[in-house]
Design an enzyme around this catalytic site. Structure first.
Site, PDB file in Angstrom:
ATOM      1  N   THR A 270       0.875  -1.162  -0.114  1.00 37.72           N
ATOM      2  CA  THR A 270      -0.015  -0.028  -0.030  1.00 37.72           C
ATOM      3  C   THR A 270       0.924   1.252  -0.092  1.00 37.72           C
ATOM      4  OG1 THR A 270      -1.623  -1.025   1.187  1.00 37.72           O
ATOM      5  CG2 THR A 270      -1.664   1.227   1.664  1.00 37.72           C
TER       6      THR A 270
ATOM      7  N   GLY B 175      -5.935  -3.541   7.564  1.00 32.80           N
ATOM      8  CA  GLY B 175      -7.073  -2.360   7.603  1.00 32.80           C
ATOM      9  C   GLY B 175      -8.325  -2.659   8.667  1.00 32.80           C
TER      10      GLY B 175
ATOM     11  N   THR C 230      -0.534   1.496   6.985  1.00 33.34           N
ATOM     12  CA  THR C 230      -0.433   0.532   6.348  1.00 33.34           C
ATOM     13  C   THR C 230      -0.636  -0.686   7.177  1.00 33.34           C
ATOM     14  OG1 THR C 230       0.792  -1.046   4.653  1.00 33.34           O
ATOM     15  CG2 THR C 230       1.829   0.764   6.015  1.00 33.34           C
ATOM     16  N   GLY C 231      -1.027  -1.712   6.840  1.00 35.06           N
ATOM     17  CA  GLY C 231      -1.395  -2.886   7.539  1.00 35.06           C
ATOM     18  C   GLY C 231      -2.734  -3.595   7.318  1.00 35.06           C
TER      19      GLY C 231
ATOM     20  N   ARG D 258     -14.782  -6.060  -0.204  1.00 30.99           N
ATOM     21  CA  ARG D 258     -14.233  -5.725   0.746  1.00 30.99           C
ATOM     22  C   ARG D 258     -13.645  -4.529   0.681  1.00 30.99           C
ATOM     23  NH1 ARG D 258      -8.711  -4.379   2.633  1.00 30.99           N
ATOM     24  NH2 ARG D 258      -8.417  -4.985   4.857  1.00 30.99           N
ATOM     25  N   VAL D 259     -13.704  -3.453   1.860  1.00 34.52           N
ATOM     26  CA  VAL D 259     -13.055  -2.214   1.657  1.00 34.52           C
ATOM     27  C   VAL D 259     -12.274  -2.095   3.011  1.00 34.52           C
ATOM     28  CG1 VAL D 259     -13.510   0.234   2.065  1.00 34.52           C
ATOM     29  CG2 VAL D 259     -14.913  -0.876   0.419  1.00 34.52           C
ATOM     30  N   GLY D 260     -11.054  -1.767   2.930  1.00 31.60           N
ATOM     31  CA  GLY D 260     -10.069  -1.691   4.117  1.00 31.60           C
ATOM     32  C   GLY D 260     -10.219  -0.369   4.609  1.00 31.60           C
ATOM     33  N   ASP D 261      -9.064   0.009   5.345  1.00 28.88           N
ATOM     34  CA  ASP D 261      -8.846   1.203   5.900  1.00 28.88           C
ATOM     35  C   ASP D 261      -8.434   2.626   5.186  1.00 28.88           C
ATOM     36  OD1 ASP D 261      -6.430  -0.121   5.687  1.00 28.88           O
ATOM     37  OD2 ASP D 261      -5.675   1.242   7.135  1.00 28.88           O
TER      38      ASP D 261
HETATM   39  N1  ASP Z   1      -4.402  -1.473   4.815  1.00 31.02           N
HETATM   40  C1  ASP Z   1      -4.576  -1.899   3.578  1.00 31.02           C
HETATM   41  C2  ASP Z   1      -5.957  -2.700   3.811  1.00 31.02           C
HETATM   42  O1  ASP Z   1      -6.136  -3.281   4.487  1.00 31.02           O
HETATM   43  C3  ASP Z   1      -3.639  -2.833   3.158  1.00 31.02           C
HETATM   44  C4  ASP Z   1      -2.304  -2.523   3.404  1.00 31.02           C
HETATM   45  O2  ASP Z   1      -1.810  -1.536   3.925  1.00 31.02           O
HETATM   46  O3  ASP Z   1      -1.249  -3.335   2.876  1.00 31.02           O
HETATM   47  O4  ASP Z   1      -6.549  -2.557   2.734  1.00 31.02           O
END
Ligand code: ASP
Length: 324
Positions: free
Chosen positions: A190, A243, A240-241, A218-221
């Site tokens: 990301t 989400g 990032t991480g 699916r929607v992340g953060d």
């Molecule tokens: N945070 C992002 C998500 O969950 C993924 C990522 O940061 O690698 O969609």
């Protein structure tokens, strides 16, 4: 007289904001202080990063630093840096975005401007070339903050967002050369950017194809303001991480609030949320980059680290991955 007293009162309580001297060409050189931090995603393992990821990061930080020195607005620097990472095809954003479990790409992005508190975001987009530019369009050209799915996407394309003719041909999930089997595919980052410009304005943005193994829809953060992207008059942050945990914790807004209300360093607040709450308590992976209006540069990760690059008026271009 009354007006003078009112202004003096505002100044005494720190309630005024200096009117920045923006030149006719849109640049601003109100102060000599500026800074930027970019990230290219949480690192699952050291194999996740190749020399070309570091090279891209270095090139973009150098470009961003030069732009800020010239007085370019922070928001422009955020969008250009993220759009370049989206176009690179080697990050999990834009062209290089991962595919979901149904085999197609859905992208998320958001952008926030500290001085106005305005934001724009897009989620579950299937045809946008640059989700971060579309997020800017949402912020500047609509009365809304978040557009989702094919209907939202159509609205934004009608408003001028660039789309790709053949999404299956355009989006090419980036697979590291040494690997290749689908089960070893992971996100190659990301991407995010936080900037303090020479007007003292802060801006933040994040863009992603999402977390590997995500289900369709699916929607992340990354498109959620206050979870992944956040900026106000004092701080700008991008995460990032995993989400889901950043959404549940309202992570970046929480970090900014802790730093401000508890009057603690931004690094301390970021470490508490990323390492303690999300890392130790939730058992989830993640990292945050952040910047303060005083040009403090903050990196916090609960795992191996995050691909990062930063520079400021007083700090030379630095690129790295592992963090303590
Ligand atoms: N945070 C992002 C998500 O969950 C993924 C990522 O940061 O690698 O969609």
């Amino acid at each position: 007289m009354k007006r003078l007293i009112a202004v003096a009162t505002l100044v005494a309580f720190g309630l005024t904001t200096a009117v920045p001297a923006v030149a006719e060409d849109g640049t601003c050189k109100e102060t000599s202080t500026f800074a930027l931090v970019l990230h290219g995603g949480f690192l699952g393992s050291e194999d996740d990063v190749e020399p070309r990821h570091y090279a891209l990061m270095r090139e973009l930080v150098e470009q961003g630093r030069a732009s800020l020195e010239r007085g370019v607005a922070g928001l422009d620097v955020v969008v250009e840096a993220i759009a370049s990472m989206e176009d690179s095809g080697i990050m999990d954003a834009g062209k290089g975005s991962i595919v979901n479990t149904a085999g197609f790409t859905e992208t998320d992005a958001s952008l926030m401007e500290g001085k106005t508190g305005r934001s724009g975001a897009v989620a579950a987009m299937q045809r946008l070339k640059n989700p971060i530019r579309a997020a800017r369009l949402v912020m500047e050209r609509t009365p809304h903050v978040l557009f989702v799915g094919p209907t939202g996407e159509k609205t934004l394309i009608d408003l001028g967002a660039e789309s790709v003719e053949d999404p299956n041909g355009y989006f090419q999930e980036y697979v590291p050369p040494a690997k290749g089997a689908p089960e070893t595919k992971r996100d190659h980052g990301t991407v995010g950017a936080v900037v303090l410009d020479r007007c003292g304005n802060l801006a933040a943005g994040t863009s992603t194809g999402g977390w590997p193994g995500k289900m369709p829809g699916r929607v992340g953060d990354s498109p959620i303001v206050g979870a992944s992207t956040f900026a106000n008059a004092r701080y700008a942050l991008s995460a990032t991480g995993k989400g889901e945990y950043f959404i549940n914790r309202g992570a970046t807004r929480d970090i900014a609030a802790r730093a401000e209300y508890q009057e603690i360093p931004l690094q301390t607040a970021a470490d508490f949320v990323v390492k303690h709450l999300i890392g130790e308590r939730d058992g989830a992976e993640g990292a945050v980059i952040a910047i303060s209006r005083e040009a403090d540069i903050v990196l916090s990760s609960n795992g191996l680290g995050v691909l990062y690059g930063y520079a400021s008026d007083s700090r030379s271009v630095t690129v790295g991955g592992k963090l303590d």
